[in-house]
Design a protein around this motif. Structure first.
Motif, PDB file in Angstrom:
ATOM      1  N   PRO A   1       2.093  11.253   8.632  1.00 35.53           N
ATOM      2  CA  PRO A   1       1.009  11.258   7.385  1.00 35.53           C
ATOM      3  C   PRO A   1       0.764  12.538   6.894  1.00 35.53           C
ATOM      4  O   PRO A   1       0.085  12.729   6.049  1.00 35.53           O
ATOM      5  N   SER A   2       1.507  13.801   7.636  1.00 29.76           N
ATOM      6  CA  SER A   2       1.321  15.047   7.021  1.00 29.76           C
ATOM      7  C   SER A   2       2.536  15.991   6.579  1.00 29.76           C
ATOM      8  O   SER A   2       2.330  16.912   6.318  1.00 29.76           O
ATOM      9  N   SER A   3       3.628  15.557   7.369  1.00 28.54           N
ATOM     10  CA  SER A   3       5.010  16.274   7.029  1.00 28.54           C
ATOM     11  C   SER A   3       5.819  15.416   6.195  1.00 28.54           C
ATOM     12  O   SER A   3       6.890  16.294   6.282  1.00 28.54           O
ATOM     13  N   GLY A   4       5.554  14.660   5.622  1.00 21.86           N
ATOM     14  CA  GLY A   4       6.689  13.644   4.758  1.00 21.86           C
ATOM     15  C   GLY A   4       6.713  14.478   3.436  1.00 21.86           C
ATOM     16  O   GLY A   4       6.022  15.666   3.147  1.00 21.86           O
ATOM     17  N   ASP A   5       7.322  13.745   2.665  1.00 24.20           N
ATOM     18  CA  ASP A   5       7.375  14.243   1.125  1.00 24.20           C
ATOM     19  C   ASP A   5       6.692  13.312   0.093  1.00 24.20           C
ATOM     20  O   ASP A   5       6.453  12.119   0.342  1.00 24.20           O
ATOM     21  N   ILE A   6       6.114  14.029  -0.751  1.00 23.72           N
ATOM     22  CA  ILE A   6       5.413  13.183  -1.698  1.00 23.72           C
ATOM     23  C   ILE A   6       6.339  12.523  -2.594  1.00 23.72           C
ATOM     24  O   ILE A   6       7.319  12.517  -2.949  1.00 23.72           O
ATOM     25  N   ARG A   7       5.567  11.313  -2.975  1.00 22.64           N
ATOM     26  CA  ARG A   7       6.500  10.155  -3.548  1.00 22.64           C
ATOM     27  C   ARG A   7       5.499   9.835  -4.697  1.00 22.64           C
ATOM     28  O   ARG A   7       4.395   9.378  -4.537  1.00 22.64           O
ATOM     29  N   GLU A   8       5.913  10.160  -5.804  1.00 22.20           N
ATOM     30  CA  GLU A   8       5.011  10.003  -7.011  1.00 22.20           C
ATOM     31  C   GLU A   8       5.070   8.328  -7.477  1.00 22.20           C
ATOM     32  O   GLU A   8       5.957   7.825  -8.190  1.00 22.20           O
ATOM     33  N   LEU A   9       4.162   7.662  -6.679  1.00 22.52           N
ATOM     34  CA  LEU A   9       4.374   6.158  -6.824  1.00 22.52           C
ATOM     35  C   LEU A   9       3.351   5.845  -8.140  1.00 22.52           C
ATOM     36  O   LEU A   9       3.864   4.763  -8.829  1.00 22.52           O
ATOM     37  N   GLY A  10       2.265   6.515  -8.412  1.00 22.01           N
ATOM     38  CA  GLY A  10       1.649   6.243  -9.691  1.00 22.01           C
ATOM     39  C   GLY A  10       0.751   5.070  -9.678  1.00 22.01           C
ATOM     40  O   GLY A  10       0.627   4.282 -10.669  1.00 22.01           O
ATOM     41  N   LEU A  11       0.004   4.573  -8.552  1.00 16.59           N
ATOM     42  CA  LEU A  11      -0.679   3.315  -8.492  1.00 16.59           C
ATOM     43  C   LEU A  11      -2.145   3.601  -7.884  1.00 16.59           C
ATOM     44  O   LEU A  11      -2.320   4.415  -7.032  1.00 16.59           O
ATOM     45  N   LEU A  12      -2.653   2.828  -8.025  1.00 15.93           N
ATOM     46  CA  LEU A  12      -4.318   2.651  -7.412  1.00 15.93           C
ATOM     47  C   LEU A  12      -4.336   1.511  -7.132  1.00 15.93           C
ATOM     48  O   LEU A  12      -4.115   0.525  -7.969  1.00 15.93           O
ATOM     49  N   LEU A  13      -4.721   1.040  -6.011  1.00 13.19           N
ATOM     50  CA  LEU A  13      -5.190  -0.425  -5.519  1.00 13.19           C
ATOM     51  C   LEU A  13      -6.475  -0.402  -4.771  1.00 13.19           C
ATOM     52  O   LEU A  13      -7.021   0.401  -4.446  1.00 13.19           O
ATOM     53  N   ALA A  14      -7.153  -1.634  -4.951  1.00 10.04           N
ATOM     54  CA  ALA A  14      -8.522  -1.930  -4.311  1.00 10.04           C
ATOM     55  C   ALA A  14      -8.287  -3.388  -3.890  1.00 10.04           C
ATOM     56  O   ALA A  14      -7.552  -4.269  -4.684  1.00 10.04           O
ATOM     57  N   GLY A  15      -9.102  -3.744  -2.950  1.00 11.35           N
ATOM     58  CA  GLY A  15      -9.161  -5.121  -2.470  1.00 11.35           C
ATOM     59  C   GLY A  15     -10.352  -5.486  -1.712  1.00 11.35           C
ATOM     60  O   GLY A  15     -10.943  -4.416  -1.105  1.00 11.35           O
ATOM     61  N   GLU A  16     -10.740  -6.449  -1.480  1.00 10.00           N
ATOM     62  CA  GLU A  16     -11.676  -6.953  -0.823  1.00 10.00           C
ATOM     63  C   GLU A  16     -11.501  -6.963   0.748  1.00 10.00           C
ATOM     64  O   GLU A  16     -12.446  -6.571   1.524  1.00 10.00           O
ATOM     65  N   SER A  17     -10.236  -7.392   1.023  1.00  9.61           N
ATOM     66  CA  SER A  17      -9.929  -7.362   2.282  1.00  9.61           C
ATOM     67  C   SER A  17      -8.838  -6.287   2.650  1.00  9.61           C
ATOM     68  O   SER A  17      -7.978  -6.003   1.980  1.00  9.61           O
ATOM     69  N   PRO A  18      -9.196  -5.366   3.678  1.00  8.92           N
ATOM     70  CA  PRO A  18      -8.259  -4.296   3.987  1.00  8.92           C
ATOM     71  C   PRO A  18      -7.003  -4.760   4.447  1.00  8.92           C
ATOM     72  O   PRO A  18      -6.010  -4.083   4.348  1.00  8.92           O
ATOM     73  N   TYR A  19      -6.828  -5.829   5.189  1.00 12.16           N
ATOM     74  CA  TYR A  19      -5.603  -6.409   5.646  1.00 12.16           C
ATOM     75  C   TYR A  19      -4.900  -6.862   4.462  1.00 12.16           C
ATOM     76  O   TYR A  19      -3.452  -6.584   4.517  1.00 12.16           O
ATOM     77  N   GLU A  20      -5.376  -7.574   3.466  1.00 14.50           N
ATOM     78  CA  GLU A  20      -4.637  -8.074   2.325  1.00 14.50           C
ATOM     79  C   GLU A  20      -4.202  -6.808   1.634  1.00 14.50           C
ATOM     80  O   GLU A  20      -3.097  -6.602   1.016  1.00 14.50           O
ATOM     81  N   LEU A  21      -5.049  -5.658   1.433  1.00 13.41           N
ATOM     82  CA  LEU A  21      -4.702  -4.672   0.798  1.00 13.41           C
ATOM     83  C   LEU A  21      -3.682  -3.821   1.345  1.00 13.41           C
ATOM     84  O   LEU A  21      -2.625  -3.472   0.724  1.00 13.41           O
ATOM     85  N   ASP A  22      -3.612  -3.625   2.505  1.00 14.37           N
ATOM     86  CA  ASP A  22      -2.521  -2.972   3.146  1.00 14.37           C
ATOM     87  C   ASP A  22      -1.150  -3.852   3.194  1.00 14.37           C
ATOM     88  O   ASP A  22       0.149  -3.270   2.944  1.00 14.37           O
ATOM     89  N   HIS A  23      -1.215  -5.182   3.175  1.00 13.98           N
ATOM     90  CA  HIS A  23      -0.122  -5.868   3.072  1.00 13.98           C
ATOM     91  C   HIS A  23       0.681  -5.772   1.602  1.00 13.98           C
ATOM     92  O   HIS A  23       1.843  -5.632   1.469  1.00 13.98           O
ATOM     93  N   SER A  24      -0.201  -5.782   0.949  1.00 17.09           N
ATOM     94  CA  SER A  24       0.028  -5.489  -0.709  1.00 17.09           C
ATOM     95  C   SER A  24       0.806  -3.996  -0.825  1.00 17.09           C
ATOM     96  O   SER A  24       1.909  -3.916  -1.441  1.00 17.09           O
TER      97      SER A  24
END
Length: 376
Positions: free
Chosen positions: A215-238
């Motif tokens: 989580p700190s030594s990788g490369d930046i990936r310009e994904l261009g997304l914001l995500l939100a959800g009621e369930s953290p599990y569903e959000l992570d799956h997505s």
């Protein structure tokens, strides 16, 4: 059905980010049902990084969440327990470097500097029956997980669920790494924390995500997304689905424990299938431990003991700061002639040294057979 909102946001232009955060959160109707109270916005700080490093939750995303909650009448507390020592001096330095102090100055929200802890007993845990949490984080009415989308050397992926590991104070996190040196068990511990905290909603900063050796030594990936959800599990799956990340321990264990069912997810704007994203590059340590069910147990044990990757010191980059040695859970790193030396025979492969090194001087060494066996 749980709702997951996915919106495009191409860059960190201030007004665009705040507007997109508002759109994402507007799609989660349960947020407006929360009566005004004290809210913890639990961000991902990790260590001393600037926003452009792509390691921490971007301050404009955090500010968007803060302003949205303030607009609903909430009092907002921003906080995290980064890796390593946990004290007000270090917290101030990290708040300043990450841009979070500026968020507080612009919005008038509160920053957490309290380092007191409290022991709690989760009622529905699978693995841990006692947790030590930051006391201030338990004295709020609501908790919001405000995470960063990144690959992770130990857990393959980190997002809404893994972000809540920062509810545990400072170096206490190392105790969990030491005691739970099994990926499935560690994942279950993270789920126990998440199930106890029960965030009221979660948001993930995927505008600039991270691939490779996160989580700190990788490369930046310009994904261009914001995500939100009621369930953290569903959000992570997505989020993991969008990034092309499979075999994520927390997601596998969450589904096995019945914490979510992917068939129940309702997407309010964009679906993962509508996005064309090249799969994220995996960490060099992928499949270090979590190979359950893929091969016979006796073969698994041999492989894990014999060929799994391990951290390696890049002598030319090591400045002898000693952060890796001070934060190594099994204490197998020593400083020799102002350089870190790792006792790989007794290393538990948690990769905390790799995660916390400010100079990116800890690499990942892979056995020649690793690619043949795991195809990575």
């Amino acid at each position: 059905m749980g709702k997951v909102a996915i919106y495009k946001c191409g860059d960190y232009e201030y007004n665009r980010v705040l507007d997109t955060v508002a759109k994402v959160l507007d799609d989660i109707p349960s947020i407006k049902l929360l009566r005004p109270g004290r809210v913890l916005v639990k961000i991902n700080l990790l260590k001393l990084n600037k926003p452009e490093d792509g390691v921490t939750t971007h301050p404009f995303v955090v500010e968007g969440v803060v302003r949205y909650l303030q607009g609903l009448g909430h009092h907002v507390l921003i906080g995290d327990s980064p890796g390593g020592p946990f004290n007000p001096v270090i917290l101030k330095a990290i708040y300043d470097a990450s841009g979070i102090a500026s968020v507080a100055a612009r919005t008038g929200c509160e920053l957490n500097f309290s380092t007191d802890s409290i022991d709690v007993k989760p009622q529905n845990s699978k693995l841990v029956h006692s947790l030590k949490l930051v006391k201030a984080f338990t004295e709020v009415d609501y908790v919001i997980s405000c995470a960063k989308l990144k690959t992770h050397t130990m857990m393959t992926y980190t997002g809404a669920v893994k972000n809540l590991f920062g509810m545990i104070p400072g170096v206490t996190k190392a105790d969990y790494h030491l005691k739970l040196n099994d990926i499935a068990h560690f994942a279950d511990m993270l789920l126990d924390v998440c199930d106890y905290v029960r965030p009221d909603f979660s948001i993930i900063d995927g505008i600039h995500a991270m691939e490779g050796d996160g989580p700190s030594s990788g490369d930046i990936r310009e994904l261009g997304l914001l995500l939100a959800g009621e369930s953290p599990y569903e959000l992570d799956h997505s989020a993991a689905k969008i990034a092309g990340l499979s075999n994520v321990p927390t997601i596998i264990q969450a589904e096995a424990r019945g914490l979510f069912d992917q068939k129940d997810i309702e997407y309010t704007n964009i679906t993962p299938e509508e996005l064309t994203v090249l799969p994220f590059r995996l960490p060099g340590s992928t499949h270090v431990n979590f190979v359950k069910g893929r091969i016979p147990k006796y073969v698994e044990n041999f492989l894990l003991d014999s060929i799994r990757p391990y951290p390696m010191v890049k002598k030319d980059l090591c400045v002898g700061c000693g952060i890796c040695a001070r934060n190594c859970p099994p204490k197998v790193i020593s400083m020799v002639d102002h350089k870190a030396v790792i006792d790989t025979e007794h290393c538990i492969r948690c990769f905390c040294c790799h995660e916390l090194c400010p100079e990116k001087a800890i690499g990942i060494k892979r056995h020649p057979l690793h690619r043949l066996v795991f195809g990575k």
